[in-house]
Scaffold this motif. Sequence first.
Motif, short mmCIF file in Angstrom:
data_model
loop_
_atom_site.label_atom_id
_atom_site.label_comp_id
_atom_site.label_asym_id
_atom_site.label_seq_id
_atom_site.Cartn_x
_atom_site.Cartn_y
_atom_site.Cartn_z
N GLU A 157 -24.84 13.86 -3.49
CA GLU A 157 -25.08 15.31 -3.44
C GLU A 157 -23.78 16.07 -3.27
O GLU A 157 -23.55 17.10 -3.92
N LYS A 158 -22.88 15.57 -2.40
CA LYS A 158 -21.59 16.22 -2.19
C LYS A 158 -20.71 16.09 -3.44
O LYS A 158 -19.99 17.02 -3.80
N ILE A 159 -20.79 14.93 -4.11
CA ILE A 159 -20.02 14.72 -5.33
C ILE A 159 -20.49 15.69 -6.41
O ILE A 159 -19.67 16.27 -7.15
N ILE A 160 -21.79 15.89 -6.51
CA ILE A 160 -22.33 16.83 -7.50
C ILE A 160 -21.84 18.24 -7.19
O ILE A 160 -21.44 18.99 -8.09
N LYS A 161 -21.84 18.60 -5.92
CA LYS A 161 -21.34 19.93 -5.53
C LYS A 161 -19.87 20.06 -5.88
O LYS A 161 -19.43 21.09 -6.40
#
Length: 245
Positions: A133-137
């Motif tokens: 999720e953080k990588i996508i952000k």
Amino acid sequence: MKATKEIIEKILERGVEEVIEKSHLEAALKSGKKLIVKFGIDPTSPDLHLGHMVPLRKLRQFQEAGHKIVLIIGDFTATIGDPSGRSEERKPITSTEVKKNLKKYLLLANKVINIKKCKISFNSSWFEKTGIEKIIKLSRASSLQQILRRADFQERMNAGNDISMLELWYPLFQGYDSVRIKADVEIGGTDQKFNLLMGRRVQRYFGISEQDILTVSLIEGTDGTKKMSKSARNYIALDAKPNDM
């Protein structure tokens, strides 16, 4: 602690190619605020060389002026490889090789900066715990067009050489290092300008004040043509013997 005019001039001028934003950084230095100053090294070989000494000396100037210096050891980003100034993709290295290369780094860096008064951060400590999720952000902090505009990528595409997807991620990962430590200043060679500017962009995306950037000159390697670098093997190591030629 407020720095003197002479110390500020030394930080901003001596051996410096460019400062972004110079007026902002000068005001911060005059204010007496304790700045967080970042410099990162990827352990892609066992040695630090004279080329590393240039930004490390600048880091020391900030340290002597009472600021908090942070040495980022890119044990995660080293497995990807910085594409800056590359005409082809780097050969990937394993985490085992990275750990082997790390053994002398802090000992060698201590020849220039005071390691005991420096914060050492390994970027694997946050990237290995960062979920998808953080990588996508993070991926939304920039666009493909912006990254492909960098000169070295343009040259490689024009020459018909491939650019891996991992290489496209590298500037974002380096920028995220600045988010994690809340860097006020990042130091790097002139070849790092794109990555340093990306740090400002990623910080802005995550709602953090943008770091100022200070670039320093590159040293020519022993081949007399390319910059001194570990990958080109044209360097003089900081622990080289005087009789080594």
